[in-house]
Design a protein around this motif. Structure first.
Motif, PDB file in Angstrom:
ATOM      1  N   LEU A 188       0.831  -1.206   0.000  1.00  0.00           N
ATOM      2  CA  LEU A 188       0.000   0.000   0.000  1.00  0.00           C
ATOM      3  C   LEU A 188       0.869   1.261   0.000  1.00  0.00           C
ATOM      4  N   GLU A 189       1.928   1.242   0.803  1.00  0.00           N
ATOM      5  CA  GLU A 189       2.821   2.395   0.863  1.00  0.00           C
ATOM      6  C   GLU A 189       3.565   2.565  -0.465  1.00  0.00           C
ATOM      7  N   LYS A 190       4.019   1.455  -1.034  1.00  0.00           N
ATOM      8  CA  LYS A 190       4.779   1.502  -2.283  1.00  0.00           C
ATOM      9  C   LYS A 190       3.932   2.054  -3.433  1.00  0.00           C
ATOM     10  N   LEU A 191       2.653   1.687  -3.457  1.00  0.00           N
ATOM     11  CA  LEU A 191       1.764   2.096  -4.541  1.00  0.00           C
ATOM     12  C   LEU A 191       0.953   3.345  -4.198  1.00  0.00           C
ATOM     13  N   ASN A 192       1.176   3.874  -2.987  1.00  0.00           N
ATOM     14  CA  ASN A 192       0.462   5.071  -2.530  1.00  0.00           C
ATOM     15  C   ASN A 192      -1.051   4.860  -2.551  1.00  0.00           C
ATOM     16  N   LEU A 193      -1.461   3.707  -2.013  1.00  0.00           N
ATOM     17  CA  LEU A 193      -2.876   3.365  -1.930  1.00  0.00           C
ATOM     18  C   LEU A 193      -3.317   3.372  -0.479  1.00  0.00           C
ATOM     19  N   PHE A 202      -6.533  -1.354  -8.214  1.00  0.00           N
ATOM     20  CA  PHE A 202      -5.224  -1.268  -8.873  1.00  0.00           C
ATOM     21  C   PHE A 202      -4.956  -2.533  -9.676  1.00  0.00           C
ATOM     22  N   TYR A 203      -5.256  -3.685  -9.085  1.00  0.00           N
ATOM     23  CA  TYR A 203      -5.015  -4.968  -9.741  1.00  0.00           C
ATOM     24  C   TYR A 203      -5.770  -5.055 -11.064  1.00  0.00           C
TER      25      TYR A 203
END
Length: 207
Positions: A188-193, A202-203
């Motif tokens: 979540l942090e990596k994708l800013n979600l 996103f998927y």
């Protein structure tokens, strides 16, 4: 907040109007009963949110939404749907709808409209759970190559999108539940979600 209602069932539009106007923050900007009316009324009144049925005679809600979004890419369209609309859900998802709610879940209508107005996306648990079936559970990872994701992270994202809980993911991937939680937090942090729903979205957007 001004909301335009479009549904080819006049009883539904009357019910929706009563529900929405029971909230003092919502004004019904107009009512339409076809896809063509949705386009004409939207362009004429520029409502904050368009609450629209998907399945309509003549021009479907999907077709109307494509025209509207082509003229106003900031349009906030919230679809009313039922499970019988399976053939439309994936296409609606892809064209940029802000959300989907089931007609029978009347209690969710006002919160969903307000969430869309505030810029959020609204996807009911029933819809998220339904998407893997509609997509036949087939996923191409090519679309995820542009993101800094490991194979394990993609595996976990896939299982989240398939509706599995952390415990179920842990059992399926032979990990501890705590490890799965950590993976999801990092993803979540990596994708800013913000949450699992956004991760599922996103998927399917990056298949």
């Amino acid at each position: 907040m001004r909301v335009l209602i479009v549904d080819d069932d006049r009883l539904v539009t009357s019910s929706l109007k009563m529900i929405l106007e029971s909230d003092g923050e919502i004004e019904v900007a107009g009512i339409g009963n076809s896809g063509k009316q949705a386009v004409d009324l939207y362009l004429a009144s520029k409502p904050d949110v368009l609450l629209m049925d998907i399945r309509m005679d003549g021009m479907t809600g999907i077709e109307a939404a494509k025209i509207i979004l082509g003229k106003d890419d900031g349009a906030k369209i919230l679809f009313l749907t039922t499970f019988s609309d399976d053939e439309y859900i994936v296409e609606a998802f892809r064209i940029g709808a802000k959300g989907y709610i089931l007609k029978q879940n009347y209690e969710s209508i006002i919160p969903s409209v307000k969430a869309v107005f505030m810029g959020q996306r609204v996807f009911g648990d029933e819809i998220i759970a339904r998407i893997p079936v509609l997509m036949n559970d087939n996923v191409s990872r090519h679309g995820m190559n542009n993101f800094d994701l490991s194979e394990k992270e993609i595996d976990i994202i896939t299982q989240v999108a398939n509706g599995l809980s952390n415990k179920e993911i842990a059992e399926k991937l032979f990990l501890s539940e705590g490890t799965v939680r950590n993976y999801i937090s990092v993803i979540l942090e990596k994708l800013n979600l913000r949450d699992r729903t956004q991760l599922a979205i996103f998927y399917y957007k990056n298949m």
